[in-house]
Design an enzyme around this catalytic site. Structure first.
Site, short mmCIF file in Angstrom:
data_model
loop_
_atom_site.label_atom_id
_atom_site.label_comp_id
_atom_site.label_asym_id
_atom_site.label_seq_id
_atom_site.Cartn_x
_atom_site.Cartn_y
_atom_site.Cartn_z
N GLU A 1 0.82 -1.04 0.04
CA GLU A 1 0.03 -0.16 -0.03
C GLU A 1 0.86 1.22 -0.10
OE1 GLU A 1 -3.10 -1.37 3.16
OE2 GLU A 1 -2.62 0.66 3.23
N CYS B 1 3.38 8.57 1.06
CA CYS B 1 3.62 7.70 2.11
C CYS B 1 4.01 6.38 1.69
CB CYS B 1 2.51 7.75 2.93
SG CYS B 1 2.29 6.56 4.36
N GLY C 1 5.31 -2.12 7.14
CA GLY C 1 6.58 -2.39 7.38
C GLY C 1 7.40 -1.48 8.42
N GLU C 2 8.71 -2.13 8.94
CA GLU C 2 9.48 -1.41 9.84
C GLU C 2 10.85 -0.92 9.14
OE1 GLU C 2 9.67 0.19 12.79
OE2 GLU C 2 11.80 0.45 12.33
N SER D 1 9.96 6.83 9.69
CA SER D 1 9.02 6.43 11.07
C SER D 1 9.50 5.00 11.61
CB SER D 1 7.70 6.35 10.76
OG SER D 1 6.89 6.28 12.01
N SER E 1 7.75 5.99 16.87
CA SER E 1 6.25 5.67 17.39
C SER E 1 6.41 5.28 18.87
CB SER E 1 5.92 4.17 16.48
OG SER E 1 5.85 4.61 15.08
N HIS F 1 3.71 6.02 21.73
CA HIS F 1 2.56 5.49 21.82
C HIS F 1 2.16 5.30 23.38
CE1 HIS F 1 2.08 5.24 17.65
NE2 HIS F 1 2.38 4.19 17.35
N CYS G 1 -3.71 1.95 8.35
CA CYS G 1 -2.40 1.09 7.85
C CYS G 1 -2.63 -0.19 7.71
CB CYS G 1 -1.54 1.47 8.99
SG CYS G 1 0.06 2.15 8.45
#
Ligand code: SAH
Length: 353
Positions: free
Chosen positions: A98, A111, A165-166, A197, A220, A222, A339
């Site tokens: 995506e 993005c 993904g990271e 990110s 991130s 949180h 996401c």
């Protein structure tokens, strides 16, 4: 002609230095690398045949040695509210990813995804539900930017690596991507207009700080405490909060780029006034900005967003303590599956059919 694309490397994944080296070995002039680079990254050529400023023999040789990987648009959703577009792209091996294209006053922001799936396991995130399928090549990350730019007939001015993904779990390809994007003869983005990110992979935050690629880094976060963070993000058990915060401070000291913290507000988990006070204490003295993201409900998960007043009270409390904070403006509210959710529903549909 034989068709064996798997043997030809993707030229979009190559840095200019690598292309120059190849040219030298092939007995070509060095400046040809810059020309090819411009065809690929400025004019967004999809074939070697159209690179008309190159000698025919060189075009042919490039075509025998390399391919230009392409993404296929599988689905596109366009917001009726603000024109935001969400793309589902198919990679050459059939995996789908995506990407999102948003228009701001300062230009187009893309993005993009860094992996097919994700293995970090954040509890509220749809991208991680099926685990990580594979890392994306640098050229597949660039391909997302190129495709969206081509379809919009406009240059992309900002890139955020906040799709599935990271990125710091795909470090080599990420760094390659950043070098290609920042090349003045290529896409020519200012590194400050690229945001990476991360959920907080400490050793790679430190490596990135030393890479000489001063991108904006978003963590991130949180949650304001180790205990609460672990509940939402399993990776927090491996890289504990004090270590992560130290690495972010080091990143700032070395790059002088203001840090962003992302904070998804989850009802009943992390948005009380005590949480706000603790968060203010955690970031005290840092040059940073906090982005509050009311959580996007995911079908497979029971997390809900707090009501708006609660998020605003949380923001006000941080502001009162002198912290720069915004509640993320929701782009494409009407198409805003969380996401990874578009990819997820596509995978479920193809399983059941
Ligand atoms: N792996 C990177 C990029 C992930 S996506 C990272 O962890 O930063 C970008 C941001 O969206 C992250 O902060 C992520 O935690 C957040 N996010 C993911 N799913 C979400 C959801 N359903 N609601 C709100 N934020 C979400």
């Amino acid at each position: 002609m034989m068709n064996e694309p798997e043997k030809r490397g993707d030229i979009l994944s190559m840095t200019k230095a690598e292309l120059e080296e190849w040219m030298a070995e092939a007995g070509q002039k060095r400046f040809r690398a810059g020309q090819v680079y411009e065809w690929l990254h400025v004019r967004h050529a999809s074939s070697f045949a159209e690179m008309s400023s190159l000698p025919k023999a060189l075009r042919q040789e490039l075509g025998e040695r390399f391919r230009i990987a392409s993404l296929k648009v599988q689905e596109v959703l366009t917001s009726r509210i603000d024109g935001t577009q969400k793309y589902l792209f198919a990679l050459e091996d059939g995996n789908v990813i995506e990407s999102v294209l948003m228009r701001y006053s300062y230009g187009l922001s893309a993005c993009i995804s860094s992996q097919a799936g994700c293995r970090m396991g954040c509890r509220f995130c749809a991208s991680t539900i099926g685990g990580r399928v594979r890392d994306l090549e640098a050229g597949e990350m660039i391909g997302q930017v190129i495709m969206m730019s081509r379809l919009a007939s406009e240059r992309i001015s900002h890139v955020v690596i906040m799709g599935s993904g990271e990125p710091l779990d795909n470090y080599g390809n990420l760094v390659r991507f950043l070098r290609i994007m920042g090349d003045p003869q290529g896409e020519c983005l200012s590194l400050r207009d690229i945001t990476v990110s991360t959920c907080g992979i400490v050793p790679n935050i430190r490596r990135l700080a030393d890479e000489g690629l001063p991108v904006t880094l978003a963590l991130s976060l949180h949650a304001p405490s180790q205990e609460k963070r672990e509940r939402l993000m399993p990776i927090a058990k491996k890289y504990r909060l004090p270590e992560v915060m130290d690495a972010m401070r080091e990143y700032y000291d070395k790059t002088k780029r203001r840090i962003t913290f992302e904070y998804s507000c989850v009802d009943g988990e992390n948005t009380s006034l005590e949480d706000a006070a603790m968060l203010a204490g955690l970031v005290r003295g840092m040059n940073c900005h906090i982005n509050l993201i009311p959580v996007n409900p995911v079908r497979e998960r029971s997390y809900r967003r707090p009501d708006r007043r609660k998020v605003e009270a949380f923001r006000d409390m941080l502001e009162k303590r002198g912290i720069s904070v915004t509640i993320r403006r929701e782009m494409g509210r009407d198409i805003n599956g969380a996401c990874g959710q578009l990819r997820r529903s596509y995978l479920l549909d193809s399983e059941s059919s």
